[in-house]
Scaffold this active site. Structure first.
Site, short mmCIF file in Angstrom:
data_model
loop_
_atom_site.label_atom_id
_atom_site.label_comp_id
_atom_site.label_asym_id
_atom_site.label_seq_id
_atom_site.Cartn_x
_atom_site.Cartn_y
_atom_site.Cartn_z
N ASP A 172 15.01 2.02 4.16
CA ASP A 172 13.79 1.47 3.24
C ASP A 172 14.85 0.72 2.32
O ASP A 172 14.72 -0.37 1.82
CB ASP A 172 13.12 2.66 2.56
N SER A 222 1.81 4.59 3.28
CA SER A 222 1.45 4.04 4.71
C SER A 222 2.65 3.73 5.39
O SER A 222 2.62 3.03 6.46
CB SER A 222 0.78 2.73 4.20
N GLY A 223 3.88 4.24 4.88
CA GLY A 223 4.97 4.01 5.73
C GLY A 223 5.74 2.50 5.58
O GLY A 223 6.56 1.98 6.25
N SER A 271 7.05 1.48 -0.09
CA SER A 271 6.53 1.18 -1.51
C SER A 271 7.64 1.91 -2.17
O SER A 271 7.84 1.38 -3.34
CB SER A 271 5.22 1.61 -1.77
N PRO A 292 0.79 -1.41 0.02
CA PRO A 292 0.11 -0.03 0.05
C PRO A 292 0.81 1.34 0.09
O PRO A 292 2.06 1.13 0.70
CB PRO A 292 -0.76 0.08 1.38
N ALA A 327 10.61 2.99 -2.09
CA ALA A 327 11.95 2.26 -2.22
C ALA A 327 11.88 1.20 -2.91
O ALA A 327 12.90 0.71 -3.56
CB ALA A 327 12.67 1.93 -0.74
N ALA A 328 10.82 0.46 -2.60
CA ALA A 328 10.86 -1.02 -3.31
C ALA A 328 10.64 -0.84 -4.80
O ALA A 328 11.33 -1.57 -5.59
CB ALA A 328 9.53 -1.80 -2.77
O1 PMV Z 1 6.71 6.20 7.73
P1 PMV Z 1 7.99 6.06 7.26
O2 PMV Z 1 8.60 4.98 6.51
O3 PMV Z 1 8.25 7.27 6.29
O4 PMV Z 1 9.20 6.30 8.26
C1 PMV Z 1 9.87 7.32 8.65
C2 PMV Z 1 10.83 7.25 9.89
C3 PMV Z 1 11.43 7.88 10.52
O5 PMV Z 1 12.15 7.73 11.64
C4 PMV Z 1 10.41 9.22 11.09
C5 PMV Z 1 12.21 9.02 9.56
C6 PMV Z 1 13.89 8.21 8.95
O6 PMV Z 1 13.86 8.52 7.84
O7 PMV Z 1 13.98 7.27 9.67
#
Ligand code: PMV
Length: 283
Positions: free
Chosen positions: A137, A89-90, A93, A86, A95-96
């Site tokens: 990522d 959503s963190g 996706s 998805p 980077a993949a």
């Molecule tokens: O939700 P994401 O995958 O963008 O996670 C960000 C994670 C942080 O620690 C807040 C930022 C980072 O670059 O590590």
């Protein structure tokens, strides 16, 4: 050429990692598949639309092509993207898709890029698009498995299955500024919170009492201001049925996760640790 690369979740240490502390992240079995064929011009086809090189609609794929062409000039390629990760959503996706595109181009055009090369270029692509990247990522997506950062130390966890619940669109930039604001207002308190998160992340590497560590890390993320009412109420609902959960990634939305205990809580989906990073699926 068909290549796929996995998404990721951050298990512990998000935000603290921005300030030099540790984070633990793992590749998951949601993958992005990229098909590459030789062609006279560039065509990119995804759920976002059909374009040529287009830094607005397909920023990660377009920068991946641009960076690949700096190493190995090609005339064109048909690139098709199918992803089960998805977006927004963190779950890694972006980077993949960058990692899978670079590997598929390298294989199709026999450029001989190593996985280390692919990670480095994909990290550059993230910087091209976002202006910054911790590199977590693209690293996890390239190599698969569970890793401690910034050390890049491989970790074996007993827990291999997690449930994930999407709460809303994540808000990485906004949450990073919110945390920076907290650091400015309460510098000593802030240091203590991120130090405590660091202790949790390093303890998690032993793989014991992960549920307890999830609970404490979530409490500290809440203290940093990156949780919200919706996340908190979902987490307390889960606690009522004996599950612990925390934000994964930036917070303010995005996903929460917990350890799978044999049943899937309402509104969640199951993911497994993926030991495999980027891989060729076929020709
Ligand atoms: O939700 P994401 O995958 O963008 O996670 C960000 C994670 C942080 O620690 C807040 C930022 C980072 O670059 O590590």
């Amino acid at each position: 050429m068909i290549v796929s690369a996995p998404g990721k979740i951050i298990l512990f240490g998000e935000h603290a990692v921005v300030y030099g502390k540790h984070a633990l992240a793992t590749a998951i079995d949601l993958r992005c598949k990229v098909y590459v064929e030789r062609n006279d011009e560039f065509q990119i086809d995804s759920s976002l639309g059909k374009t040529g090189i287009d830094f607005k609609v397909h920023p990660y794929v377009s920068f991946a092509i641009k960076r690949f062409c700096e190493i190995n000039k090609i005339k064109g390629a048909k690139i098709k993207i199918e992803s089960s990760i998805p977006v927004a959503s963190g779950l890694g996706s972006s980077a993949a898709v960058a990692v899978a595109t670079l590997k598929a181009l390298s294989e199709e055009f026999e450029a001989g890029l190593s996985d280390e090369d692919i990670f480095k270029i994909a990290r550059q692509v993230e910087i091209d698009v976002q202006g910054a990247s911790s590199g977590i990522d693209p690293f996890v997506s390239t190599f698969g498995g569970t890793w401690l950062f910034p050390d890049k130390k491989k970790v074996e966890l007993k827990e291999k299955e997690f449930f994930l619940i999407k709460i809303g669109e994540r808000a990485t930039k906004e949450m990073i500024s919110k945390v920076a604001e907290m650091k400015k207002r309460y510098p000593e308190l802030f240091e203590k919170i991120i130090d405590a998160i660091d202790v949790i992340t390093l303890k998690a590497v032993d793989g014991r009492n992960l549920d307890e560590l999830i609970y404490v890390n979530q409490s500290l993320l809440r203290a940093l201001g990156v949780s919200n009412a919706e996340i908190d109420s979902k987490i307390s609902e889960l606690e009522k049925i004996g599950l612990k959960a925390k934000i994964t990634g930036a917070g303010g939305g995005g996903c929460i996760f917990g350890i799978f205990k044999g049943f899937i809580p309402a509104g969640s989906f199951l993911v497994r640790v993926s030991e495999e990073g980027v891989r060729v699926e076929g020709t």
